[in-house]
Design a protein around this motif. Sequence first.
Motif, mmCIF file in Angstrom:
data_model
loop_
_atom_site.group_PDB
_atom_site.id
_atom_site.type_symbol
_atom_site.label_atom_id
_atom_site.label_comp_id
_atom_site.label_asym_id
_atom_site.label_seq_id
_atom_site.Cartn_x
_atom_site.Cartn_y
_atom_site.Cartn_z
ATOM 1 N N ASP A 109 0.859 -1.188 0.000
ATOM 2 C CA ASP A 109 0.000 0.000 0.000
ATOM 3 C C ASP A 109 0.897 1.241 0.000
ATOM 4 O O ASP A 109 1.330 1.718 1.044
ATOM 5 C CB ASP A 109 -0.898 -0.027 1.237
ATOM 6 C CG ASP A 109 -1.987 1.036 1.182
ATOM 7 O OD1 ASP A 109 -1.774 2.070 0.510
ATOM 8 O OD2 ASP A 109 -3.048 0.851 1.810
ATOM 9 N N LEU A 110 1.170 1.795 -1.189
ATOM 10 C CA LEU A 110 2.110 2.910 -1.301
ATOM 11 C C LEU A 110 1.683 4.168 -0.557
ATOM 12 O O LEU A 110 2.523 4.821 0.070
ATOM 13 C CB LEU A 110 2.367 3.221 -2.783
ATOM 14 C CG LEU A 110 3.331 2.270 -3.502
ATOM 15 C CD1 LEU A 110 3.509 2.698 -4.953
ATOM 16 C CD2 LEU A 110 4.668 2.222 -2.782
ATOM 17 N N PRO A 111 0.405 4.577 -0.608
ATOM 18 C CA PRO A 111 0.022 5.766 0.162
ATOM 19 C C PRO A 111 0.305 5.602 1.661
ATOM 20 O O PRO A 111 0.792 6.531 2.314
ATOM 21 C CB PRO A 111 -1.479 5.904 -0.114
ATOM 22 C CG PRO A 111 -1.661 5.278 -1.452
ATOM 23 C CD PRO A 111 -0.710 4.117 -1.474
ATOM 24 N N VAL A 112 0.015 4.441 2.204
ATOM 25 C CA VAL A 112 0.273 4.181 3.623
ATOM 26 C C VAL A 112 1.772 4.174 3.890
ATOM 27 O O VAL A 112 2.255 4.756 4.873
ATOM 28 C CB VAL A 112 -0.358 2.839 4.062
ATOM 29 C CG1 VAL A 112 0.147 2.431 5.450
ATOM 30 C CG2 VAL A 112 -1.882 2.947 4.062
ATOM 31 N N LEU A 113 2.533 3.541 3.002
ATOM 32 C CA LEU A 113 3.988 3.486 3.170
ATOM 33 C C LEU A 113 4.586 4.887 3.119
ATOM 34 O O LEU A 113 5.426 5.251 3.962
ATOM 35 C CB LEU A 113 4.606 2.612 2.077
ATOM 36 C CG LEU A 113 6.141 2.527 2.062
ATOM 37 C CD1 LEU A 113 6.659 1.917 3.358
ATOM 38 C CD2 LEU A 113 6.631 1.734 0.852
ATOM 39 N N ASN A 114 4.170 5.674 2.146
ATOM 40 C CA ASN A 114 4.735 7.020 1.988
ATOM 41 C C ASN A 114 4.402 7.913 3.182
ATOM 42 O O ASN A 114 5.252 8.693 3.638
ATOM 43 C CB ASN A 114 4.220 7.657 0.697
ATOM 44 C CG ASN A 114 4.806 7.011 -0.542
ATOM 45 O OD1 ASN A 114 5.875 6.408 -0.483
ATOM 46 N ND2 ASN A 114 4.115 7.118 -1.664
ATOM 47 N N LEU A 115 3.168 7.810 3.700
ATOM 48 C CA LEU A 115 2.788 8.612 4.861
ATOM 49 C C LEU A 115 3.583 8.176 6.093
ATOM 50 O O LEU A 115 4.051 9.019 6.874
ATOM 51 C CB LEU A 115 1.294 8.473 5.130
ATOM 52 C CG LEU A 115 0.765 9.227 6.360
ATOM 53 C CD1 LEU A 115 1.038 10.723 6.251
ATOM 54 C CD2 LEU A 115 -0.730 8.964 6.549
ATOM 55 N N THR A 116 3.766 6.872 6.259
ATOM 56 C CA THR A 116 4.523 6.366 7.403
ATOM 57 C C THR A 116 5.972 6.821 7.333
ATOM 58 O O THR A 116 6.559 7.230 8.349
ATOM 59 C CB THR A 116 4.454 4.836 7.452
ATOM 60 O OG1 THR A 116 3.076 4.426 7.531
ATOM 61 C CG2 THR A 116 5.203 4.288 8.667
ATOM 62 N N LEU A 117 6.554 6.779 6.149
ATOM 63 C CA LEU A 117 7.941 7.231 5.993
ATOM 64 C C LEU A 117 8.052 8.749 6.186
ATOM 65 O O LEU A 117 9.060 9.242 6.701
ATOM 66 C CB LEU A 117 8.479 6.822 4.624
ATOM 67 C CG LEU A 117 8.771 5.323 4.443
ATOM 68 C CD1 LEU A 117 9.198 5.031 3.009
ATOM 69 C CD2 LEU A 117 9.852 4.859 5.430
ATOM 70 N N ALA A 118 7.009 9.486 5.777
ATOM 71 C CA ALA A 118 7.016 10.934 6.001
ATOM 72 C C ALA A 118 7.038 11.233 7.496
ATOM 73 O O ALA A 118 7.795 12.090 7.971
ATOM 74 C CB ALA A 118 5.790 11.569 5.357
#
Length: 268
Positions: A109-118
């Motif tokens: 889940d890229l949106p979830v991954l990107n938000l978590t990394l942010a």
Amino acid sequence: MEDKKINSEKIVNHIVHWLKTYAENAKVKGFVVGISGGIDSALVSTLCAKTGLPTLCVEMPIHQAASQVSRGLEHIQFLKNTYKNVTNAIADLTDAFDLMSAALPKVDDLPVLNLTLANTRARLRMTTLYYFAGINNFLVAGTGNKVEDFGVGFFTKYGDGGVDLSPIADLMKSEVRTLATYLGITQNIIKAKPTDGLFGDDRSDEDQLGANYDELEFAMKAFEAGKNETDFNGRELEVFKIYKRLHTINQHKMNPIPVCEISDEVKF
């Protein structure tokens, strides 16, 4: 929305006195502020500098846009030219972030991954600020404004929300702009589109929130006045719904950490 007509001199003096008194009572030497190139960190660092106490401005780039870095450097130079108690440091966290990201499991889940990394970026910066605070016996000054901290919860828990004190958290964004202008902060920063700079691209706060700060300020005041959705239509209704949704789902950031209380009847 036109900036509010407030008593800038009186507010600045009040905050500066509050900062200095708090630091003296806490028996610390000064302040450390993370510099992002945005207006909030520019205002907070200037207010800290005006206390006369040592103020350390720290830039912490992580794959940062060049425009954000240059605005941050411009502001730091302005402070150093104006206040003799200001120093600066650069902690490039790009390699540390990349190393940590590589060590963690990925998800599809890229949106979830990107938000978590942010959010991970923000927490790395918080850790770095507390390192500088620890070795200098400083306080970490927060840069959140009222809409972010108490309206829509637009901050990272234990990231930019992890601070020792919050000098501008009772100021709306329009008031932040007014004080920044009064203090001579460069228009390059004041007029820059607000961004948290956590995604490595040019997305703004408005892109993420769905509304700009003037709109959210209107919605926050309306919500606190007891207004509801039937009082609005068109864009105002849309913004009010955005505010209400964010204010609800981010209560976990704005409220104290819940503690499971265990009575003697349960313990014994």
